[in-house]
Write a protein that holds these residues in place. Structure first.
Motif, mmCIF file in Angstrom:
data_model
loop_
_atom_site.group_PDB
_atom_site.id
_atom_site.type_symbol
_atom_site.label_atom_id
_atom_site.label_comp_id
_atom_site.label_asym_id
_atom_site.label_seq_id
_atom_site.Cartn_x
_atom_site.Cartn_y
_atom_site.Cartn_z
ATOM 1 N N PHE A 35 -18.284 2.296 19.111
ATOM 2 C CA PHE A 35 -19.514 2.986 19.481
ATOM 3 C C PHE A 35 -19.202 4.366 20.054
ATOM 4 N N TYR A 37 -21.273 6.634 22.841
ATOM 5 C CA TYR A 37 -22.389 6.725 23.769
ATOM 6 C C TYR A 37 -22.440 8.130 24.341
ATOM 7 N N GLN A 39 -23.922 10.366 27.626
ATOM 8 C CA GLN A 39 -24.437 10.266 28.984
ATOM 9 C C GLN A 39 -24.798 11.664 29.480
ATOM 10 N N MET A 45 -27.187 6.018 29.778
ATOM 11 C CA MET A 45 -26.280 5.825 28.647
ATOM 12 C C MET A 45 -27.105 5.626 27.387
ATOM 13 N N LEU A 47 -26.971 5.148 23.202
ATOM 14 C CA LEU A 47 -26.152 4.859 22.023
ATOM 15 C C LEU A 47 -26.383 5.938 20.969
ATOM 16 N N MET A 89 -21.823 14.070 28.482
ATOM 17 C CA MET A 89 -20.542 13.373 28.404
ATOM 18 C C MET A 89 -20.641 12.376 27.261
ATOM 19 N N PHE A 91 -18.811 9.133 25.387
ATOM 20 C CA PHE A 91 -17.846 8.064 25.543
ATOM 21 C C PHE A 91 -17.666 7.320 24.225
ATOM 22 N N LEU B 92 -23.806 0.568 37.143
ATOM 23 C CA LEU B 92 -24.735 0.425 36.027
ATOM 24 C C LEU B 92 -24.850 -1.028 35.591
ATOM 25 N N GLU B 102 -25.554 -4.191 20.156
ATOM 26 C CA GLU B 102 -25.899 -3.036 20.971
ATOM 27 C C GLU B 102 -26.042 -3.438 22.423
ATOM 28 N N ALA B 103 -25.489 -2.631 23.314
ATOM 29 C CA ALA B 103 -25.643 -2.812 24.745
ATOM 30 C C ALA B 103 -26.668 -1.803 25.254
ATOM 31 N N PHE B 105 -28.446 -0.010 28.701
ATOM 32 C CA PHE B 105 -28.044 0.305 30.059
ATOM 33 C C PHE B 105 -29.224 0.703 30.931
ATOM 34 N N GLY B 106 -29.134 0.322 32.197
ATOM 35 C CA GLY B 106 -30.030 0.873 33.189
ATOM 36 C C GLY B 106 -29.620 2.290 33.519
#
Lengths: 111, 114
Positions: A35, A37, A39, A45, A47, A89, A91, B92, B102-103, B105-106
């Motif tokens: 993945f 990500y 930020q 975060m 995707l 940023m 990741f 987080l 898929e993850a 996030f808060g």
């Protein structure tokens, strides 16, 4: 254990140009997911793109595409037509729901 | 997808005290995780929050320092105990569905320990 390496701490690009962020990883698994990500300063975060290791075709999402080289364990992100809103940023991450992250690359898009 | 509400969004705490961070999801999720992001650093997984049982901690993290609860499929808490300035980080919450890779996030909790 899996490791993810991002060797570029910071990158800059002019608006509308193309930039490539590098990522390498190490794993003994054969089936996995990779993945990218994003930020932004908001901390959220987001995707950007996902690649399934068993798929040879590189993933593409609008201006974002990856160059996935499984044998080399390389997973770079290409951002085309860079926009100011791409400043963030970035990741690289390995896994699925549970993720191992690289150190991150700060991308600054300049007008 | 999932919408995650994480509270508080930020806090400044005295050393030696504890802070509990809440993570509320708008749907039932299979997995919930807690990550730490130290200043200018990447995200490191603290633990997997297991519903109705003890959390599974990653190397370097212990239950006494980071107790975690997950009473149901939509809610979890992370407590940062006996805080020191080294605990100043963004924490987080992340969730996932078994049928998806898929993850989500808060927005994270920015903790400053003084």
């Amino acid at each position: 254990a899996q490791t993810v390496t991002q060797s570029q701490p910071e990158m800059s690009v002019q608006e509308a140009e193309t930039v490539t962020l590098s990522c390498t990883y190490d794993t003994s698994e054969n089936n996995y997911y990779l993945f990218w990500y994003k930020q932004p300063p908001s901390r959220q975060m987001i995707l950007v793109i996902r690649q399934e290791a068993y798929k040879q075709q590189n993933a593409t999402e609008n201006r974002f595409s990856v160059n996935f080289q499984k044998a080399a364990k390389s997973f770079s992100l290409k951002i085309s037509d860079s926009q100011l809103g791409d400043t963030a940023m970035y990741f690289c991450a390995f896994g699925g729901n549970k993720l191992v992250f690289g150190a991150g690359t700060i991308l600054r898009v300049k007008s | 997808s999932a919408v995650i509400s994480q509270k508080p969004s930020r806090d400044i705490c005295q050393r030696g005290t504890s802070l509990t961070i809440q993570c509320q999801v708008d749907s039932q999720v299979t997995m919930m995780f807690w990550y730490r992001q130290q200043p200018g650093q990447s995200l490191t997984l603290i633990a997997t929050a297991n519903q109705g049982s003890e959390a599974t901690y990653e190397s370097g993290f212990v239950i006494d320092k980071f107790p975690i609860s997950r009473p149901n499929l939509t809610f979890s808490t992370l407590t940062v105990s006996n805080m020191s300035p080294e605990d100043s980080s963004i924490y987080l919450c992340s969730v996932g569905f078994r049928q998806s890779t898929e993850a989500f996030f808060g927005q994270g909790t920015r903790l400053t320990v003084v």
